[in-house]
Design an enzyme around this catalytic site. Sequence first.
Site, short mmCIF file in Angstrom:
data_model
loop_
_atom_site.label_atom_id
_atom_site.label_comp_id
_atom_site.label_asym_id
_atom_site.label_seq_id
_atom_site.Cartn_x
_atom_site.Cartn_y
_atom_site.Cartn_z
N ARG A 1 -10.38 2.67 9.72
CA ARG A 1 -9.20 3.44 10.10
C ARG A 1 -8.55 2.84 11.35
O ARG A 1 -9.23 2.45 12.29
CB ARG A 1 -9.57 4.89 10.38
CG ARG A 1 -10.04 5.59 9.14
CD ARG A 1 -10.17 7.09 9.31
NE ARG A 1 -10.95 7.62 8.20
CZ ARG A 1 -10.52 7.72 6.95
NH1 ARG A 1 -9.30 7.35 6.65
NH2 ARG A 1 -11.31 8.18 6.00
N ASP A 2 -7.23 2.78 11.32
CA ASP A 2 -6.45 2.32 12.47
C ASP A 2 -6.48 3.43 13.52
O ASP A 2 -6.22 4.60 13.20
CB ASP A 2 -5.01 2.03 12.04
CG ASP A 2 -4.22 1.29 13.10
OD1 ASP A 2 -4.23 1.72 14.27
OD2 ASP A 2 -3.59 0.29 12.75
N ILE A 3 -6.81 3.09 14.76
CA ILE A 3 -6.87 4.11 15.81
C ILE A 3 -5.48 4.56 16.26
O ILE A 3 -5.36 5.56 16.95
CB ILE A 3 -7.71 3.64 17.02
CG1 ILE A 3 -7.11 2.40 17.68
CG2 ILE A 3 -9.16 3.42 16.63
CD1 ILE A 3 -7.74 2.04 19.00
N ASN B 1 1.64 -7.93 8.64
CA ASN B 1 2.56 -8.38 9.68
C ASN B 1 2.19 -9.82 10.02
O ASN B 1 1.02 -10.13 10.21
CB ASN B 1 2.46 -7.50 10.92
CG ASN B 1 2.91 -6.08 10.65
OD1 ASN B 1 3.83 -5.85 9.88
ND2 ASN B 1 2.26 -5.13 11.28
N VAL C 1 -2.83 -8.51 16.72
CA VAL C 1 -4.16 -9.10 16.62
C VAL C 1 -4.04 -10.26 15.64
O VAL C 1 -3.68 -10.05 14.48
CB VAL C 1 -5.23 -8.09 16.15
CG1 VAL C 1 -6.59 -8.76 16.01
CG2 VAL C 1 -5.30 -6.90 17.10
N HIS D 1 -4.78 -9.12 8.66
CA HIS D 1 -5.22 -7.80 8.23
C HIS D 1 -4.10 -7.12 7.46
O HIS D 1 -2.93 -7.31 7.75
CB HIS D 1 -5.67 -6.93 9.42
CG HIS D 1 -4.66 -6.82 10.51
ND1 HIS D 1 -4.38 -7.86 11.39
CD2 HIS D 1 -3.85 -5.79 10.88
CE1 HIS D 1 -3.46 -7.47 12.25
NE2 HIS D 1 -3.12 -6.23 11.96
N HIS E 1 -2.45 -3.55 6.31
CA HIS E 1 -2.36 -2.12 6.62
C HIS E 1 -2.20 -1.39 5.30
O HIS E 1 -1.29 -1.72 4.52
CB HIS E 1 -1.12 -1.84 7.48
CG HIS E 1 -1.14 -2.48 8.81
ND1 HIS E 1 -1.45 -1.79 9.96
CD2 HIS E 1 -0.87 -3.76 9.20
CE1 HIS E 1 -1.36 -2.61 11.00
NE2 HIS E 1 -1.01 -3.82 10.56
#
Length: 122
Positions: free
Chosen positions: A32-34, A90, A99, A103, A105
Site C-alpha cells: 500500500r502507498d502511504i 510515472n 523514487v 513501480h 501504481h
Amino acid sequence: MSDVAETLFERIIAREIPADVVYETETVLAFRDINAQARVHVLVVPKTRYRNVAELAAADAGLLGDVVLAAKAVAEIEGISESGYRVVFNTEGDAGQTVFHVHAHVLGGEQLGFFGRHGAGA
C-alpha cells in the site's frame, strides 16, 4: 541499473522498512502507498531494480509482464477488478516519479477522475 544509492523500495523489499504488503511473488512485491491517492492505492515493484518502465521494458520484458500480472492480482485481491482500476507508471520527474526504482501504481475503489492537463479520457 541507474543510480548507485539504494532506493526506499529496495529497503522495503529487503524488509528493512515495514510496509503493508498486499501481494508477493518471487519477482515482485506489492504494498500500500502511504500517500494514497484513491481508496485503493497499491504500488507494484519488481524486486530487481530498473530506473523506470522504459528501462525495464528494454531489459526484461518478462519482468514487466510480471509487474502487470501482479497489478491484475492486486485488483482482484482488493475487489476492484470488476468496477475498474488504473495502472500508472510515472517516468522521470516531469511525470511525478520521485523514487527511481520502477513501480506501477494500482488505483481504484472509487470513481477516478480523468487525468492529464486537458482531462481527456481514452
